[in-house]
Design an enzyme around this catalytic site. Structure first.
Site, short mmCIF file in Angstrom:
data_model
loop_
_atom_site.label_atom_id
_atom_site.label_comp_id
_atom_site.label_asym_id
_atom_site.label_seq_id
_atom_site.Cartn_x
_atom_site.Cartn_y
_atom_site.Cartn_z
N ASP A 156 0.86 -1.18 0.00
CA ASP A 156 0.00 0.00 0.00
C ASP A 156 0.90 1.23 0.00
O ASP A 156 2.09 1.16 0.32
CB ASP A 156 -0.90 -0.01 1.23
CG ASP A 156 -2.06 0.97 1.11
OD1 ASP A 156 -2.12 1.70 0.10
OD2 ASP A 156 -2.90 1.00 2.03
N THR B 110 0.26 4.19 1.83
CA THR B 110 0.33 4.73 3.18
C THR B 110 0.96 3.71 4.12
O THR B 110 0.55 2.56 4.17
CB THR B 110 -1.07 5.10 3.69
OG1 THR B 110 -1.67 5.99 2.75
CG2 THR B 110 -0.98 5.77 5.05
N ASP C 225 -2.09 -3.06 6.63
CA ASP C 225 -2.34 -2.76 8.04
C ASP C 225 -3.81 -2.51 8.32
O ASP C 225 -4.27 -2.66 9.44
CB ASP C 225 -1.52 -1.54 8.49
CG ASP C 225 -1.80 -0.30 7.64
OD1 ASP C 225 -2.61 -0.41 6.69
OD2 ASP C 225 -1.23 0.76 7.93
#
Length: 761
Positions: free
Chosen positions: A294, A296, A524
């Site tokens: 990802d 972020t 996450d």
């Protein structure tokens, strides 16, 4: 509001055993470790041989039994070390549970939840036990890990929730009805959090070798034993000769070395705060050729800062800021974006009525505020029409690398008629070490795919800044085809994808599998859980949602993505080194079988005492194999472990056996040499040729590897030349036969150098 249990009620349930206690399964129990390392089929055979030698032979010939005990003890000790490390890290990674007791919210470990506890839930939190919902604030539960259904299920008051599911959106509370082994949690924990060698391609290959060897040992060993017992030899000589012939066929240290390498890999990664929840994960690390990340938290820092609010359509700036601040505070556990908005914009005191929490599938959240109407905030591509000027402005802002959200008035919380009210931009700082990490993966031949829910232009801009290859053509995931074959073509050619949904991430992993890729997926957020579960290797951030940590095979406890190069390197080290060790052990097995067969057919005495083979195997396999199994290595993993090892071990073992048998036959034809000298000639020849096998396996040469080879050669020379060790080893060299042994060994070494090239062709 439900007050929850009182302290006295909790104590009563603890006394009755109505507690959520389940066996911790992050590592094997001690009895399983002992059984796996000691009570094996080959250990039983070796132990039997050990006892027979003690009864019928000399104690010095039973040294191989002591070595076996020491090796097994090393295996047990290393796995116990790994067990302690894993258990300690598992406590750190364990997700606490929020419960309400005596009217107050408290946080407790999962094993302290009791029946009738009031468990509180927020976005991304895992349901720890089964229960009945008593409070629901737009609560949506993802039960895909239980039912396989990918769509979140709304849970109103009175609805049932089961452990193993997790919160996709909203929040609420439920009363625990089934805990401990009675709930889904116990079975799920056994599936997603274990320390085992199951499903390992490497161990499957080794077990194939062992099964094949078992079938070959029986007829070859039987032939040898019959020959010895019918040759007129004494019972003692026949037993000792049989053990000397059959014993070396057993690669007793191969599984041991593999277990040690895996366990030490786990310990090494633990030093970098990487929790490996399954031993096979260490192997999969080496096979990864595609890494999905990802934006972020991997390419950028997880925290964001609001840079500006751009009002639209005459909306007053104060109104836009008030609406954004109010929307950012409607959720009890906001995501990183909403947390950044809440930190930057004041609370104007707007009180929400009906709310719609954020979900990855909707890509927006909203609320109706008394006296202020209904407001939505989310992705511009979802809330703004394609031809709207505000949409074009949002695209321009996103292309600069900023994260852009749209604020809109709406007729209802499902969207309805929408009027653009503002654009809000947020800045994400690049991780300082992200460019170096990307360069490492590129150098190692690992393709990096960036999958994000953000605007494709934003994701592409960030990816370009950190040096991701192919970042110029960012793809809007909403345009991706649904046909698996067509999707596989796109994902193979493109690198950066924006506006990905959770279901698309799963489809993305499946498409990569169609192309034969070994996929690692990092994540996450709760929206990453299903993709991590489907990937060959799921890697979760330690601060990520409990659902993600539950399904991941590796957890980065410090959220440090730069640990991934170490993770990859460790996997490659383990796999490459185990292949080297397998080459050594299986070469020994092959030459022992062929020698036993030749001796049996030729009706000759066995050319070795057990102590001779113990000496040779210790110096050419046991000691160097231990160091090679733990050595640094950056070799990329390759498919075809079994055929590749067989292509090396079979011809190498054949050369060793033929050279040794030839030298032994020539020595027996020499009337000036006795049986001890003949066996010494065979031992010398076998050592020289097996040492050359070791030299080939040890490549590429480094200083320490050359020192290892020199130490093994010097050790054999010391045993062969010094009177006391030579007497213990029962070695007596004839000068004529020694020269012949050296010449035959040189021919064998030349054949060993050429044969691997021919077998590769």
């Amino acid at each position: 509001m439900h007050p929850g249990l009182t302290g006295a009620e909790v104590a009563d349930r603890v006394a009755r055993g109505a507690v959520n206690t389940t066996p911790r399964r992050t590592s094997r129990p001690l009895r399983h470790i002992l059984r796996a390392n000691l009570l094996t089929r080959f250990n039983a055979i070796i132990a039997t041989f050990f006892v027979l030698i003690l009864i019928f032979g000399q104690a010095i010939d039973a040294v191989f039994g002591v070595v076996l005990v020491v090796n097994s003890a090393v295996g047990v000790i290393q796995e116990l070390r790994a067990k302690r490390v894993l258990d300690r890290l598992a406590v750190l990674a364990e997700s606490p549970v929020r419960v309400r007791r005596d009217g107050r919210e408290v946080v407790v470990p999962p094993h302290e939840v009791v029946v009738d506890d009031l468990v509180l839930l927020g976005p991304g939190e895992r349901v720890p036990v089964d229960g009945r919902v008593v409070e629901s604030d737009g609560l949506e539960i993802d039960e895909s890990l239980i039912t396989g259904e990918s769509e979140p299920v709304a849970k109103p008051e009175g609805g049932e929730v089961r452990s193993g599911s997790f919160v996709a959106a909203g929040g609420g509370a439920f009363v625990a009805t089934r805990v401990g082994t009675e709930s889904y949690a116990a079975r799920l924990a056994a599936d997603v959090s274990r320390f085992s060698l199951a499903n390992s391609t490497l161990m499957t290959g080794i077990n194939r070798f062992l099964r094949l060897i078992t079938w070959i040992i029986v007829p070859v060993g039987t032939l040898l034993v019959i020959r010895l017992f019918t040759s007129g030899a004494s019972v003692s000589d026949a037993v000792v000769g049989s053990v000397a012939g059959v014993g070396p066929m057993i690669p007793e240290g191969l599984v041991l070395m593999t277990s040690i390498a895996f366990a030490l890999g786990v310990i090494r990664l633990a030093r970098h705060r990487c929790l490996v929840q399954e031993l096979p994960a260490v192997e999969v690390l080496a096979r990864v050729d595609t890494l999905c990340v990802d934006k972020t938290g991997t390419l950028t820092e997880p925290r964001m800062v609001v840079t500006d609010v751009h009002p639209l359509n005459g909306v007053a700036p104060d109104t836009a800021r008030a609406a954004l601040g109010a929307l950012a505070r409607i959720e009890e556990k906001p995501n990183a974006t909403m947390a950044a908005i809440a930190a930057s914009l004041p609370d104007a005191g707007w009180r929400p009525g009906e709310t719609r929490p954020f979900s990855s599938a909707r890509k927006f959240s909203g609320a109706s505020f008394d006296g202020h109407g209904t407001w939505l905030v989310g992705a511009p591509e979802v809330l703004l029409a394609d031809g709207d000027p505000a949409r074009r402005r949002a695209d321009r802002l996103a292309a600069s690398g900023l994260r852009v959200l749209a604020l809109a008035r709406a007729s209802n919380l499902d969207g309805g008629e929408r009027t653009p009210a503002a654009l809000v931009t947020l800045e994400q700082r690049l991780r300082a070490d992200a460019p170096e990490t990307m360069r490492y993966f590129a150098a190692q031949g690992v393709d990096v795919k960036v999958l994000s829910g953000d605007n494709p232009a934003t994701v592409g801009a960030i990816a370009r800044q950190v040096g991701v290859a192919g970042a110029d053509g960012a793809v809007d995931a909403r345009t991706l085809p649904h046909d698996p074959a067509a999707l596989a073509d796109v994902v193979a050619d493109q690198t950066v994808f924006g506006r990905m949904t959770p279901q698309q991430k799963r489809e993305f992993v499946a498409a990569l599998h169609v192309r034969g890729r070994t996929v690692a997926m990092t994540g996450d957020g709760v929206n990453d859980a299903l993709a991590l579960k489907d990937a060959d290797l799921g890697v979760a951030m330690g601060s990520g949602s409990p659902a993600v940590r539950a399904v991941a095979k590796v957890v980065l406890l410090d959220d440090n993505f730069t640990a991934m190069p170490r993770v990859l390197a460790e996997g490659r080290r383990v796999l490459a080194n185990i292949e080297r060790v397998a080459n050594l052990f299986l070469t020994k097995t092959v030459y022992a079988m062929i020698l036993a067969l030749l001796v049996g057919v030729a009706q000759l005495p066995v050319p070795f005492l057990p102590r001779h083979l113990t000496l040779v195997s210790t110096l050419t396999i046991g000691v160097p194999g231990f160091f090679l199994a733990l050595a640094p290595s950056n070799e990329r993993a390759r498919l075809g472990f079994v055929p590749r090892v067989l292509r090396f071990a079979v011809p190498a073992g054949l050369v060793c056996a033929l050279a040794t048998f030839a030298a032994y036959t020539v020595a027996r034809a020499n009337p000036a040499s006795g049986m001890e000298a003949d066996r010494s000639t065979a031992t010398l020849t076998l050592f020289l040729v097996a040492f050359w096998v070791l030299a080939l396996v040890a490549r590429p040469y480094r200083g320490w590897r050359l020192a290892l080879l020199a130490a093994m050669a010097a050790s054999f020379a010391a045993v062969a030349l010094l009177p006391a060790p030579r007497r213990v080893a029962a070695l007596a060299f004839d000068p004529h036969d020694t020269l012949i042994a050296a010449g035959i060994a040189a021919v064998g070494a030349a054949a060993l150098t050429v044969l691997p090239r021919l077998t590769r062709r």
